[in-house]
Design an enzyme around this catalytic site. Sequence first.
Site, PDB file in Angstrom:
ATOM      1  N   CYS A 120       1.483  -5.107  -9.072  1.00  0.00           N
ATOM      2  CA  CYS A 120       0.163  -5.711  -9.238  1.00  0.00           C
ATOM      3  C   CYS A 120      -0.790  -4.620  -9.676  1.00  0.00           C
ATOM      4  O   CYS A 120      -0.500  -3.437  -9.525  1.00  0.00           O
ATOM      5  CB  CYS A 120      -0.316  -6.350  -7.940  1.00  0.00           C
ATOM      6  SG  CYS A 120      -1.721  -7.465  -8.210  1.00  0.00           S
ATOM      7  N   CYS A 122      -4.277  -4.687  -8.804  1.00  0.00           N
ATOM      8  CA  CYS A 122      -5.562  -4.674  -8.092  1.00  0.00           C
ATOM      9  C   CYS A 122      -5.853  -3.379  -7.337  1.00  0.00           C
ATOM     10  O   CYS A 122      -7.000  -3.004  -7.177  1.00  0.00           O
ATOM     11  CB  CYS A 122      -5.693  -5.882  -7.178  1.00  0.00           C
ATOM     12  SG  CYS A 122      -4.434  -6.002  -5.914  1.00  0.00           S
ATOM     13  N   CYS A 130      -6.463  -8.329 -10.391  1.00  0.00           N
ATOM     14  CA  CYS A 130      -5.019  -8.122 -10.526  1.00  0.00           C
ATOM     15  C   CYS A 130      -4.563  -8.000 -11.978  1.00  0.00           C
ATOM     16  O   CYS A 130      -3.368  -8.035 -12.260  1.00  0.00           O
ATOM     17  CB  CYS A 130      -4.269  -9.244  -9.812  1.00  0.00           C
ATOM     18  SG  CYS A 130      -4.713  -9.355  -8.053  1.00  0.00           S
ATOM     19  N   LYS A 195       1.676 -18.063  -3.933  1.00  0.00           N
ATOM     20  CA  LYS A 195       0.725 -17.168  -3.280  1.00  0.00           C
ATOM     21  C   LYS A 195      -0.654 -17.806  -3.315  1.00  0.00           C
ATOM     22  O   LYS A 195      -1.212 -18.063  -4.386  1.00  0.00           O
ATOM     23  CB  LYS A 195       0.706 -15.809  -3.983  1.00  0.00           C
ATOM     24  CG  LYS A 195      -0.352 -14.870  -3.423  1.00  0.00           C
ATOM     25  CD  LYS A 195      -0.200 -13.469  -3.948  1.00  0.00           C
ATOM     26  CE  LYS A 195      -1.367 -12.604  -3.495  1.00  0.00           C
ATOM     27  NZ  LYS A 195      -1.229 -11.215  -3.921  1.00  0.00           N
ATOM     28  N   ARG A 205      -6.980  -5.733   2.137  1.00  0.00           N
ATOM     29  CA  ARG A 205      -7.834  -5.177   1.080  1.00  0.00           C
ATOM     30  C   ARG A 205      -8.587  -3.944   1.574  1.00  0.00           C
ATOM     31  O   ARG A 205      -8.978  -3.102   0.773  1.00  0.00           O
ATOM     32  CB  ARG A 205      -8.781  -6.252   0.552  1.00  0.00           C
ATOM     33  CG  ARG A 205      -7.970  -7.312  -0.183  1.00  0.00           C
ATOM     34  CD  ARG A 205      -8.803  -8.433  -0.717  1.00  0.00           C
ATOM     35  NE  ARG A 205      -7.931  -9.495  -1.238  1.00  0.00           N
ATOM     36  CZ  ARG A 205      -8.341 -10.699  -1.561  1.00  0.00           C
ATOM     37  NH1 ARG A 205      -9.624 -11.002  -1.441  1.00  0.00           N
ATOM     38  NH2 ARG A 205      -7.498 -11.593  -2.011  1.00  0.00           N
ATOM     39  N   ARG A 217     -10.339 -14.217  -6.146  1.00  0.00           N
ATOM     40  CA  ARG A 217      -9.054 -14.395  -6.831  1.00  0.00           C
ATOM     41  C   ARG A 217      -8.666 -15.863  -7.018  1.00  0.00           C
ATOM     42  O   ARG A 217      -7.528 -16.182  -7.318  1.00  0.00           O
ATOM     43  CB  ARG A 217      -7.944 -13.688  -6.036  1.00  0.00           C
ATOM     44  CG  ARG A 217      -8.179 -12.211  -5.771  1.00  0.00           C
ATOM     45  CD  ARG A 217      -6.871 -11.454  -5.687  1.00  0.00           C
ATOM     46  NE  ARG A 217      -6.937 -10.194  -4.973  1.00  0.00           N
ATOM     47  CZ  ARG A 217      -7.541  -9.088  -5.405  1.00  0.00           C
ATOM     48  NH1 ARG A 217      -8.182  -9.099  -6.561  1.00  0.00           N
ATOM     49  NH2 ARG A 217      -7.527  -7.994  -4.670  1.00  0.00           N
ATOM     50  N   GLU A 233       5.303 -23.957  -8.923  1.00  0.00           N
ATOM     51  CA  GLU A 233       5.265 -22.498  -9.109  1.00  0.00           C
ATOM     52  C   GLU A 233       6.646 -21.893  -8.853  1.00  0.00           C
ATOM     53  O   GLU A 233       7.120 -21.034  -9.598  1.00  0.00           O
ATOM     54  CB  GLU A 233       4.258 -21.849  -8.140  1.00  0.00           C
ATOM     55  CG  GLU A 233       2.801 -21.991  -8.546  1.00  0.00           C
ATOM     56  CD  GLU A 233       2.392 -20.986  -9.616  1.00  0.00           C
ATOM     57  OE1 GLU A 233       3.262 -20.297 -10.170  1.00  0.00           O
ATOM     58  OE2 GLU A 233       1.182 -20.901  -9.910  1.00  0.00           O
ATOM     59  N   LYS A 248       3.404 -17.195   0.618  1.00  0.00           N
ATOM     60  CA  LYS A 248       2.436 -16.284   1.230  1.00  0.00           C
ATOM     61  C   LYS A 248       1.066 -16.923   1.254  1.00  0.00           C
ATOM     62  O   LYS A 248       0.640 -17.421   0.216  1.00  0.00           O
ATOM     63  CB  LYS A 248       2.414 -14.995   0.405  1.00  0.00           C
ATOM     64  CG  LYS A 248       1.419 -13.967   0.829  1.00  0.00           C
ATOM     65  CD  LYS A 248       1.467 -12.821  -0.131  1.00  0.00           C
ATOM     66  CE  LYS A 248       0.311 -11.903   0.217  1.00  0.00           C
ATOM     67  NZ  LYS A 248      -0.138 -11.133  -0.856  1.00  0.00           N
ATOM     68  N   SER A 274      -1.613  -9.553   6.390  1.00  0.00           N
ATOM     69  CA  SER A 274      -2.443  -8.673   7.215  1.00  0.00           C
ATOM     70  C   SER A 274      -3.296  -9.424   8.234  1.00  0.00           C
ATOM     71  O   SER A 274      -3.393  -9.021   9.395  1.00  0.00           O
ATOM     72  CB  SER A 274      -3.329  -7.829   6.299  1.00  0.00           C
ATOM     73  OG  SER A 274      -4.094  -8.659   5.441  1.00  0.00           O
TER      74      SER A 274
END
Length: 322
Positions: A120, A122, A130, A195, A205, A217, A233, A248, A274
């Site tokens: 990625c 980002c 991203c 995602k 982040r 995003r 997807e 996710k 996270s």
Amino acid sequence: MTGFPTLRMRRLRRTPGLRRLVAEARLDHSQLIWPLFFKSEGNATPVSAMPGVMQHPVKDAGNLARRAADLGLGGVLLFGLPAGKDEKGSGAYHEKGVIQETVRAMKRAATDLVVITDVCLCEYTSHGHCGIVRNGTVDNDATLELLARTAVSQAAAGADVVAPSDMMDGRVGAIRRALDQKGFPDTVILSYAAKYASAFYGPFRVAAESAPQFGDRRGYQMDPANGDEAMKEIALDLGEGADLVMVKPALPCLDIIRRAKERFGGPIAAYQVSGEYTMIKLAAQAGALDGDRAMREALLAIRRAGADIIMTYAAPDLKLET
Ligand code: PBG
């Protein structure tokens, strides 16, 4: 079916041995992936937003690889904090970039450890998005080439698995073609297929210093309102050549994990992100709940939903049984 008192559900719950014998879902270190943050220099520094999580310097990569291997973990998932950021995220695909160096050090220290790299931009772009930003939005097609370059440079450094998390359309196909062309036909692609644009990425982040500098995003990550779209997807990514697919976040998406498993079969990966991890840690620190038990229960629920592989910051110090 006979009922009570012939049938007593409590019989099989009586002892730890019986409970273990009939447990449907299990947690095993070999199916847990440990996400790690690496920076080029300095010493390990705790991430304020995530209890127990550190930013590690590349020089500690070998030791961490040996630790992961000794614990029998399924693998490590690497995120990089580059020395500098620019508009094009060039630190992501630099031959001597922080992740490329980390991968080389880890594979030297623990050849058999499965090393997975996040693909990625980002963490590497000055604007924190991203991909390439044009006219205030992320340009899908211009980004593909840079993602492919990033994946190839990670494979060249020795990554076993590359894991695109950017949510650009067509990136799995672009990465597969580039890997094959450059002589890496055996590098595995684990795509962050479903995602969501989740508030639960907040602490990440901070850890990865990758918050977008403007906007959010939602123009590329999925809307939490949608489930059918996740199936689409996943089907698209598998069609483009993804070897493994991920859902996710995990706990807010147990239904998606289950649907993916039933529709596509395994292996399905799920990322306990996270925010999911930090919620439990902070609640435990505040004395509101038993952190080890809550962590195990959350991870078991993710397994029960159908995840074969789980990414979790708890991987290295998870107490598997009480
Ligand atoms: C990079 C990336 C993110 C996460 C994994 N890869 C952040 C984001 O999309 O904003 C989140 C992981 C976590 O919260 O633990 N795009």
